[in-house]
Design a protein around this motif. Structure first.
Motif, short mmCIF file in Angstrom:
data_model
loop_
_atom_site.label_atom_id
_atom_site.label_comp_id
_atom_site.label_asym_id
_atom_site.label_seq_id
_atom_site.Cartn_x
_atom_site.Cartn_y
_atom_site.Cartn_z
N MET A 198 0.79 -1.28 -0.17
CA MET A 198 0.50 0.00 0.06
C MET A 198 0.50 0.93 -0.34
SD MET A 198 -3.04 1.03 2.75
CE MET A 198 -3.73 2.84 3.04
N THR A 199 2.08 1.03 1.07
CA THR A 199 3.03 2.29 0.72
C THR A 199 3.40 2.52 -0.76
OG1 THR A 199 3.69 1.48 2.91
CG2 THR A 199 5.21 3.02 1.71
N ARG A 200 3.51 1.30 -1.40
CA ARG A 200 4.46 1.70 -3.20
C ARG A 200 3.05 2.77 -3.56
NH1 ARG A 200 7.73 -3.45 -4.58
NH2 ARG A 200 9.29 -3.02 -3.07
N ALA A 201 1.86 2.03 -3.63
CA ALA A 201 0.78 2.48 -4.25
C ALA A 201 0.65 3.97 -4.06
CB ALA A 201 -0.57 1.82 -3.99
N LEU A 202 0.73 4.50 -2.97
CA LEU A 202 0.52 5.99 -2.32
C LEU A 202 1.34 6.70 -2.65
CD1 LEU A 202 -0.61 8.24 -0.44
CD2 LEU A 202 -0.04 6.98 1.65
N VAL A 203 2.68 6.33 -2.36
CA VAL A 203 3.64 7.21 -2.97
C VAL A 203 3.66 7.52 -4.70
CG1 VAL A 203 6.18 7.29 -2.90
CG2 VAL A 203 5.39 6.38 -1.13
N ARG A 204 3.62 6.38 -5.07
CA ARG A 204 3.58 6.24 -6.24
C ARG A 204 2.41 7.42 -6.95
NH1 ARG A 204 5.05 0.41 -7.98
NH2 ARG A 204 7.46 0.08 -7.89
N ARG B 162 -6.83 6.05 11.09
CA ARG B 162 -6.52 7.13 11.33
C ARG B 162 -4.84 7.70 10.94
NH1 ARG B 162 -7.86 4.26 15.83
NH2 ARG B 162 -6.00 3.35 15.78
N TRP B 163 -4.47 6.70 9.84
CA TRP B 163 -2.85 6.72 9.04
C TRP B 163 -4.03 7.72 8.58
CZ3 TRP B 163 -0.19 5.05 4.36
CH2 TRP B 163 -0.04 5.41 4.83
N HIS B 164 -4.28 7.78 7.08
CA HIS B 164 -4.77 7.99 5.81
C HIS B 164 -5.20 9.60 6.51
CE1 HIS B 164 -4.18 6.24 2.31
NE2 HIS B 164 -5.06 5.05 2.88
N LEU B 165 -5.62 9.58 7.54
CA LEU B 165 -6.23 11.19 7.96
C LEU B 165 -4.84 12.25 8.34
CD1 LEU B 165 -9.47 10.36 10.26
CD2 LEU B 165 -8.82 11.52 8.14
N TRP C 224 8.91 10.58 4.60
CA TRP C 224 8.52 10.54 6.12
C TRP C 224 7.43 9.73 5.61
CZ3 TRP C 224 3.32 11.42 7.27
CH2 TRP C 224 3.10 10.99 8.28
N THR C 225 6.34 10.25 4.87
CA THR C 225 5.39 8.64 4.36
C THR C 225 5.99 6.88 4.48
OG1 THR C 225 4.08 10.47 3.29
CG2 THR C 225 3.26 8.05 3.41
N VAL C 226 7.28 7.18 4.12
CA VAL C 226 7.05 5.80 3.36
C VAL C 226 8.17 5.36 5.01
CG1 VAL C 226 9.22 4.25 3.16
CG2 VAL C 226 8.23 5.57 1.04
N TRP C 227 8.70 6.24 5.72
CA TRP C 227 8.90 5.73 7.23
C TRP C 227 7.96 6.11 8.11
CZ3 TRP C 227 7.84 8.44 11.61
CH2 TRP C 227 8.66 8.05 13.15
N ASP C 228 7.09 6.32 8.25
CA ASP C 228 6.24 6.36 9.00
C ASP C 228 5.25 4.86 8.76
OD1 ASP C 228 5.11 7.53 11.00
OD2 ASP C 228 2.51 7.58 10.23
N ARG C 229 4.81 4.42 7.55
CA ARG C 229 4.62 3.37 7.00
C ARG C 229 5.10 2.33 7.51
NH1 ARG C 229 -0.98 1.40 5.72
NH2 ARG C 229 -0.83 -0.40 4.84
N LYS C 230 6.06 2.27 7.74
CA LYS C 230 6.55 1.26 7.93
C LYS C 230 6.98 1.11 9.13
CE LYS C 230 10.11 0.57 3.62
NZ LYS C 230 11.27 1.17 3.78
N ARG C 231 6.64 2.55 10.11
CA ARG C 231 7.48 2.37 11.83
C ARG C 231 5.64 1.85 11.90
NH1 ARG C 231 4.67 5.50 15.37
NH2 ARG C 231 3.45 6.48 14.09
N ARG C 232 4.59 1.74 11.61
CA ARG C 232 3.23 1.44 11.70
C ARG C 232 3.27 -0.26 11.49
NH1 ARG C 232 -1.56 1.31 8.62
NH2 ARG C 232 -3.79 0.17 9.04
N GLN C 233 3.34 -1.00 10.33
CA GLN C 233 3.49 -2.40 10.60
C GLN C 233 4.12 -2.95 11.27
OE1 GLN C 233 4.94 -1.99 5.94
NE2 GLN C 233 3.40 -2.06 5.04
N ALA C 234 5.57 -1.74 11.43
CA ALA C 234 6.13 -2.78 12.20
C ALA C 234 5.53 -2.80 14.00
CB ALA C 234 7.69 -2.30 12.44
N SER C 235 5.15 -1.80 14.03
CA SER C 235 4.35 -1.80 15.62
C SER C 235 2.81 -2.56 15.45
CB SER C 235 4.34 -0.39 15.95
OG SER C 235 3.24 0.55 14.95
N SER C 236 2.29 -2.73 14.51
CA SER C 236 1.62 -3.39 14.27
C SER C 236 1.13 -4.93 14.04
CB SER C 236 0.64 -2.68 13.57
OG SER C 236 0.78 -3.37 11.94
N SER C 237 2.84 -5.19 13.79
CA SER C 237 3.07 -6.52 14.58
C SER C 237 4.30 -6.89 15.15
CB SER C 237 4.33 -7.15 12.79
OG SER C 237 5.01 -6.03 13.06
N SER C 238 4.24 -6.58 15.90
CA SER C 238 4.82 -7.11 17.00
C SER C 238 4.06 -7.00 18.93
CB SER C 238 5.54 -5.94 17.76
OG SER C 238 5.55 -4.14 17.76
#
Length: 199
Positions: free
Chosen positions: A1-7, A135-138, A185-199
């Motif tokens: 999804m991050t790639r789709a958003l950034v592209r 919340r993330w999109h907002l 920042w968008t890419v970093w925050d998306r990865k951070r969110r994915q990491a926190s949700s998987s932990s």
């Protein structure tokens, strides 16, 4: 999804902006650069309409913003006004990010859907059913809005502090730096969110 958003953001925002500033730095008149940028935004709008069989609100916004800039270019030949018009363009984009987010329809969602039209329904469903995605999109839309408004405000101040020939280059560099920073920042925050949700 991050790639789709950034592209999606890169095509919807980056293509018209890059067209405008590349032509501007190459010596094209402001009118020609704005006309080309409006055309780039229009092509993006037509392409997404053809693929999705519906109008992309984000691409339509870019056509309107650059079209207004094109109209404003006829009002005066004052070079400082023309540079301030750049602030009006990015500032208008920033305000649109904030307004659409406040209305519950973040433009980042449209950007992701335009790049991945086959997942448009899934992205819509996730946004409306998953509070974290909502919340993330907002949040991302709010950050993009604030960043673009800050860029516009900074340019507006610098226009009256720097010589015109220096400011033309600074204006282009400012747009590139802010846009690149927002993407990073968008890419970093998306990865951070994915990491926190998987932990």
């Amino acid at each position: 999804m991050t790639r789709a958003l950034v592209r999606g953001l890169a095509w919807d925002v980056g293509a018209p902006l890059a067209t405008y500033y590349v032509l501007h730095l190459a010596g094209a008149t402001d009118w020609v650069a704005l006309l080309a940028a409006t055309g780039a935004a229009g092509c993006r709008l037509l392409w997404t309409a053809f693929k999705r069989h519906s109008l992309n609100p984000f691409a339509m916004l870019m056509v309107i913003v650059f079209g207004l800039g094109l109209g404003l270019s006829f009002l005066t030949g004052d070079p400082r006004f023309l540079l301030l018009k750049d602030s009006a363009i990015t500032g208008g984009m920033g305000i649109s990010f904030l307004v659409f987010a406040a209305l519950g329809h973040p433009l980042t969602l449209d950007a992701a859907k335009t790049w991945r039209p086959e997942r448009a329904r899934e992205l819509d469903r996730d946004f409306h059913s998953n509070p974290a995605a909502h919340r993330w999109h907002l949040k991302v839309s709010a950050v993009w809005g604030a960043g673009l408004i800050a860029e516009a405000s900074t340019r507006a101040v610098l226009v009256y502090l720097l010589p015109i020939d220096v400011m033309v280059g600074v204006s282009a560099a400012l747009a590139v730096i802010v846009f690149a920073a927002l993407i990073a920042w968008t890419v970093w925050d998306r990865k951070r969110r994915q990491a926190s949700s998987s932990s």
